[in-house]
Design an enzyme around this catalytic site. Structure first.
Site, PDB file in Angstrom:
ATOM      1  N   LYS A  46     159.899   7.898  51.346  1.00 23.72           N
ATOM      2  CA  LYS A  46     159.713   7.461  52.733  1.00 23.72           C
ATOM      3  C   LYS A  46     158.593   8.242  53.389  1.00 23.72           C
ATOM      4  O   LYS A  46     157.742   7.680  54.092  1.00 23.72           O
ATOM      5  CB  LYS A  46     161.018   7.619  53.509  1.00 23.72           C
ATOM      6  CG  LYS A  46     160.943   7.189  54.973  1.00 23.72           C
ATOM      7  CD  LYS A  46     160.666   8.318  55.934  1.00 23.72           C
ATOM      8  CE  LYS A  46     161.844   9.261  56.009  1.00 23.72           C
ATOM      9  NZ  LYS A  46     161.646  10.322  57.055  1.00 23.72           N
ATOM     10  N   GLN A 195     157.041  16.988  62.268  1.00 24.58           N
ATOM     11  CA  GLN A 195     156.439  15.673  62.497  1.00 24.58           C
ATOM     12  C   GLN A 195     155.505  15.667  63.700  1.00 24.58           C
ATOM     13  O   GLN A 195     154.594  14.841  63.759  1.00 24.58           O
ATOM     14  CB  GLN A 195     157.527  14.615  62.666  1.00 24.58           C
ATOM     15  CG  GLN A 195     158.281  14.312  61.376  1.00 24.58           C
ATOM     16  CD  GLN A 195     159.448  13.372  61.592  1.00 24.58           C
ATOM     17  OE1 GLN A 195     159.862  13.110  62.727  1.00 24.58           O
ATOM     18  NE2 GLN A 195     160.003  12.860  60.510  1.00 24.58           N
ATOM     19  N   GLU A 343     165.906  18.782  54.959  1.00 22.34           N
ATOM     20  CA  GLU A 343     166.507  17.470  54.713  1.00 22.34           C
ATOM     21  C   GLU A 343     167.404  17.479  53.476  1.00 22.34           C
ATOM     22  O   GLU A 343     168.171  16.541  53.257  1.00 22.34           O
ATOM     23  CB  GLU A 343     165.431  16.399  54.583  1.00 22.34           C
ATOM     24  CG  GLU A 343     164.496  16.538  53.406  1.00 22.34           C
ATOM     25  CD  GLU A 343     163.335  15.557  53.502  1.00 22.34           C
ATOM     26  OE1 GLU A 343     163.036  14.927  52.486  1.00 22.34           O
ATOM     27  OE2 GLU A 343     162.736  15.430  54.584  1.00 22.34           O
TER      28      GLU A 343
END
Length: 467
Positions: A46, A195, A343
């Protein structure tokens, strides 16, 4: 061997909803009854797919993404870029979906962007939209409105972009692009998410003066994701320098079109590789890259901390869990700093909940701002099954206790769902509230879990209709 009492394969990977009958209840996690001997193919990353989609939409010509991820997050990114003027078409079919052909177009405003619950969309697309001419509105799922966005909003304002968020520092908000961004010097606090850095770096080559970005906070999580962003930029001919820790300089210029093959998502491989430690036997993930910027690569050194044997050969990674938890192996407790691979924490915490000794997983305080507050969610769900988990300032402390079955809530979080599946391998009667939330990054999870772990190498039912 796995026993599955229930599965619901017929759901739309783009929406996470049933294609047939309405959802008829929780997914009862399969319980392992013997050692595994599984080979698993995992769909594309992803993180890489969405970075390459953004760069392809900003490039100087058409690009082709081969073996990209097809999931809700990637579909939201595709639709966001289409709304801003990119042409994105399906190409050659593959085992998990078609290639994507991306042709850049003139960036246009007058658009609305649905971010869903995708952090990459809500943080990567606003700097791109600032290069468009006209208004662009952003919103997402209800849970997305709780995710931190102030750094993106404030950074765009500092760069001269008009942003209206009514002071929320979160979704929904809108901006008005003037067709260009000057760029130059910028300081931000990206402590809540890497991010924020990646989103600015991806669009920076199109800024008139490029970007000289500095992080001024004390903590910067998930540095491998920033390194991934830098590598994807460099592979497209963009000059990126990092003269000091937390400082990046992106030169203005064109972004080269590229034909790129997307690596398998190594973070999505975590529950499958962890399964070898729980059920025993071996799990092999095919297509494991020799070198990569993905944080999932850390699994090769993390899983041995629980006693696994890890080998790599012929483009595959194999984890041998011996007899596994169900075969009487007692997993040791661990003390891990996951600041570079947060994550992976839900899968690691699930293993720690099955260990015989206490564990401390730290460096993950930023997970409170992910799809849900993952620290609170993991603590609540493991405790509800009889475990003992205490929240720390930047992590979790797990004390070993016998677990029992029960409802495992997902909080609309794909990694919470897969963590419940891991525990369910050893604990009968774990019911995962909504397995379809895995459509965010791995729509085939239920099929791979109940099918590939039985020896099949692709989903028993192809949710993309391409087999």
């Amino acid at each position: 061997m796995l026993i599955s009492k229930y599965s619901n394969p017929d759901f739309d990977p783009y929406q996470g909803e049933s294609l047939g009958e309405p959802d008829d209840g929780p997914w009862i996690a399969p319980t392992a009854t013997g050692p595994l001997a599984a080979r698993v193919s995992i769909p594309g990353s992803k993180s890489l797919t969405n970075r390459e989609l953004v760069l392809s939409a900003l490039a100087d010509g058409p690009s082709v993404l081969r073996r990209p991820l097809h999931s809700r997050d990637s579909a939201l990114m595709v639709e966001a870029l289409r709304a801003l003027g990119a042409q994105i078409d399906e190409g050659e079919p593959g085992p998990f979906g078609p290639d994507l052909q991306v042709t850049p177009g003139e960036l246009e405003g007058g658009a609305s962007v649905d971010c869903g619950l995708a952090g990459t969309v809500m943080r990567f697309i606003p700097p791109v939209a600032a290069l468009a001419l006209g208004p662009v509105a952003f919103d997402g799922d209800e849970s997305a409105r709780r995710r931190p966005m102030r750094t993106t909003i404030d950074s765009l304002r500092t760069l001269g972009v008009e942003v209206n968020d009514d002071g929320r520092g979160a979704l929904p908000f809108s901006l008005y692009g003037t067709g260009s961004v000057e760029g130059g010097e910028l300081e931000i606090d990206a402590s809540a998410s890497s991010q924020f850095v990646s989103g600015l770096l991806l669009a920076a080559p199109r800024f008139s003066r490029g970007l000289h970005l500095r992080h001024r906070g004390e903590h910067l999580p998930s540095m491998p994701h920033i390194e991934m962003t830098i590598e994807t930029l460099r592979q497209r001919g963009v000059r990126v320098d990092s003269p000091a820790e937390g400082e990046w300089i992106v030169a203005p210029g064109s972004i080269a079109a590229r034909d790129v093959a997307i690596e398998p998502d190594l973070s999505n491989a975590a529950p499958f590789l962890a399964a070898a430690l729980v059920a025993g036997g071996t799990v092999t993930v095919e297509g494991w890259p020799a070198t990569t910027t993905q944080v999932g690569a850390h699994l090769a050194r993390l899983l041995p901390r629980f006693g696994a044997s890890v080998t790599s050969a012929e483009g595959a990674l194999t984890v041998d869990g011996g007899a596994g938890v169900i075969g009487g192996i007692r997993l040791p407790g661990v003390d891990l700093d996951l600041s570079e691979g947060g994550e992976l924490a839900p899968a690691i915490v699930a293993l720690a909940a099955l260990a015989e000794g206490p564990s401390r997983i730290t460096g993950i305080g930023h997970l409170r701002g992910h799809e849900t507050d993952r620290l609170a969610a993991l603590a609540a769900e493991i405790t509800a099954l009889g475990g003992s988990v205490t929240e720390l300032a930047d992590g979790l402390a797990i004390e070993p206790r016998p677990l029992h079955g029960g409802l495992w809530h997902c909080y609309e979080d794909h990694r919470m769902a897969t963590a419940g599946a891991i525990i369910g391998l050893a604990v009968e009667g774990v019911e995962v509230e909504d397995i379809t939330v895995t459509s965010k990054t791995l729509p085939q999870f239920a099929e791979l879990w109940t099918g590939a772990l039985l020896g099949r190498t692709r989903p028993a039912v192809d949710p993309l209709g391409l087999m």
